[in-house]
Design an enzyme around this catalytic site. Structure first.
Site, PDB file in Angstrom:
ATOM      1  N   ARG A 224       0.853  -1.184   0.000  1.00  0.00           N
ATOM      2  CA  ARG A 224       0.000   0.000   0.000  1.00  0.00           C
ATOM      3  C   ARG A 224       0.894   1.241   0.000  1.00  0.00           C
ATOM      4  O   ARG A 224       2.024   1.216   0.492  1.00  0.00           O
ATOM      5  CB  ARG A 224      -0.882   0.032   1.252  1.00  0.00           C
ATOM      6  CG  ARG A 224      -2.038  -0.976   1.213  1.00  0.00           C
ATOM      7  CD  ARG A 224      -3.114  -0.573   0.213  1.00  0.00           C
ATOM      8  NE  ARG A 224      -4.284  -1.427   0.280  1.00  0.00           N
ATOM      9  CZ  ARG A 224      -4.587  -2.407  -0.573  1.00  0.00           C
ATOM     10  NH1 ARG A 224      -3.769  -2.699  -1.572  1.00  0.00           N
ATOM     11  NH2 ARG A 224      -5.695  -3.102  -0.441  1.00  0.00           N
ATOM     12  N   HIS A 272      -1.814   0.953  -9.758  1.00  0.00           N
ATOM     13  CA  HIS A 272      -2.468  -0.025  -8.871  1.00  0.00           C
ATOM     14  C   HIS A 272      -3.125  -1.146  -9.701  1.00  0.00           C
ATOM     15  O   HIS A 272      -4.335  -1.373  -9.622  1.00  0.00           O
ATOM     16  CB  HIS A 272      -3.506   0.659  -7.957  1.00  0.00           C
ATOM     17  CG  HIS A 272      -3.835  -0.168  -6.741  1.00  0.00           C
ATOM     18  ND1 HIS A 272      -4.151   0.366  -5.529  1.00  0.00           N
ATOM     19  CD2 HIS A 272      -3.905  -1.523  -6.558  1.00  0.00           C
ATOM     20  CE1 HIS A 272      -4.401  -0.590  -4.652  1.00  0.00           C
ATOM     21  NE2 HIS A 272      -4.251  -1.764  -5.261  1.00  0.00           N
TER      22      HIS A 272
END
Ligand code: NAP
Ligand code: GLV
Length: 309
Positions: A224, A272
């Site tokens: 993350r 992502h």
């Protein structure tokens, strides 16, 4: 009839509904914007919390559309409702491919040849290092980290990994606990982050960690964005402590156009996309968890909300 609310700005109910209905024909699934009576909803299948989640007062389970759950902001979810994350063979397969590609790009100097190609030469090369001489460190040895570790080890790399508790993975050196993090870092020519984002792991990719890695090493962050202290990465890259970084996740997504990472020559940005669940294969776990929730049983891959993963 089982009533489900779906909420995500990156997934589509239209993709999930056919495989879910094949397994659970009595499913009544609605997007959060179309729910008029939140109290009638049994289960939430969500990436982020729907607006006014507190009005879904009869939820029996919250099912994450992702392997990670930090985006659900666990403290704000209704207390006492079990939460499960997703384990999906296609998701693991996708992460294996992404990490192998990112590792091989550095291992075989493609990041350098990409630049030479753009700049019109030079015709210059270093002989490739054998994989056994390339040390890969993996932070996180869960569903994804352990699979990636085995995959890289079977390709001949010297792989080590780090987790909270002891793990055994054939062909992989394992460490656990904060006191072993420096040993993992010191032996990582390429470091891959596959940790969940928790209060403990936030900011782990920092100046301190980079300074323990070998000079000229590489970072691949697929965990993350908040694992990374962004300014520390820029300093490490500009000083040569790190030679390159492949980043798939960011503190703010989409990464703003004026973010310095876009113009940093030794950073490769992907939006992502390292991996995602495939509804065709993941629907099975979702349906099993709906059935478990209705029977009041523990969910598959239930998250420990205190631990944060
Ligand atoms: P997982 O199965 O829950 O595994 C988490 C691993 O991290 C475990 O090995 C765990 O240790 C370790 N860990 C957690 N806290 C730790 C700590 N404080 N110190 C040391 N180790 C710690 O999770 P997963 O399915 O592999 O997924 C990992 C993460 O990948 C997700 O949370 C998500 O953020 C990220 N992800 C990214 C993408 C993408 O497209 N970029 C896609 C999917 C997932 P133990 O084994 O001891 O419990
Ligand atoms: C994606 O980032 C996931 O957590 O599945």
């Amino acid at each position: 009839m089982v009533k489900l609310v779906f909420h995500s700005d990156i997934d589509y109910l239209e993709d999930w509904l056919p495989p879910l209905r094949r397994l659970l024909p009595e499913l009544d699934a609605k997007k959060s914007a179309d729910v008029s009576d939140p109290a009638s909803i049994d289960v939430a299948l969500i990436w982020t919390p729907p607006p006014r989640i507190e009005q879904y007062c009869n939820l029996k389970a919250i099912l994450s559309l992702g392997a990670g759950v930090d985006q659900l902001d666990l403290k704000k979810l209704p207390k006492g409702v079990p939460l499960a994350r997703l384990k999906d063979p296609s998701l693991t397969e996708g992460m294996k491919a992404y990490c192998m590609l990112a590792v091989l790009r550095y291992h075989r100097d493609f990041h350098i040849y990409e630049r030479f190609s753009r700049e019109g030469g030079p015709w210059r090369f270093d002989l490739p290092k054998p994989a056994a001489k390339r040390r890969i460190g993996i932070l996180g040895l869960g569903e994804l980290g352990a699979s990636i570790a085995s995959h890289l080890a079977s390709a001949g790399f010297a792989v080590a990994g780090w987790a909270r508790t002891p793990r055994q993975i054939p062909g992989v050196t394992t460490h656990h606990g904060w006191e072993r993090l420096d040993a993992l870092a010191a032996g990582s020519d390429i470091l891959i982050n596959l940790l969940p984002l928790t209060a403990e792991t936030e900011g782990i990719l920092s100046r301190k960690l980079f300074s323990q890695m070998p000079e000229g090493s590489y970072l691949i962050n697929v965990g993350r964005g908040r694992h990374l202290i962004e300014d520390d990465l820029l300093v490490a890259l500009r000083s040569g402590q790190l030679s390159g970084a492949t980043l798939d996740v960011f503190r703010k997504e989409p990464l703003p156009p004026d973010h310095p990472f876009w113009r940093e020559p030794n950073i490769l940005i992907t939006p992502h996309v390292a991996t995602s669940a495939n509804p065709e294969t993941a629907a099975q776990q979702v349906v099993q968890n709906i059935e478990r929730a209705l029977r009041g049983e523990t969910l598959l891959n239930q998250v420990d909300r205190d631990r944060g993963y």
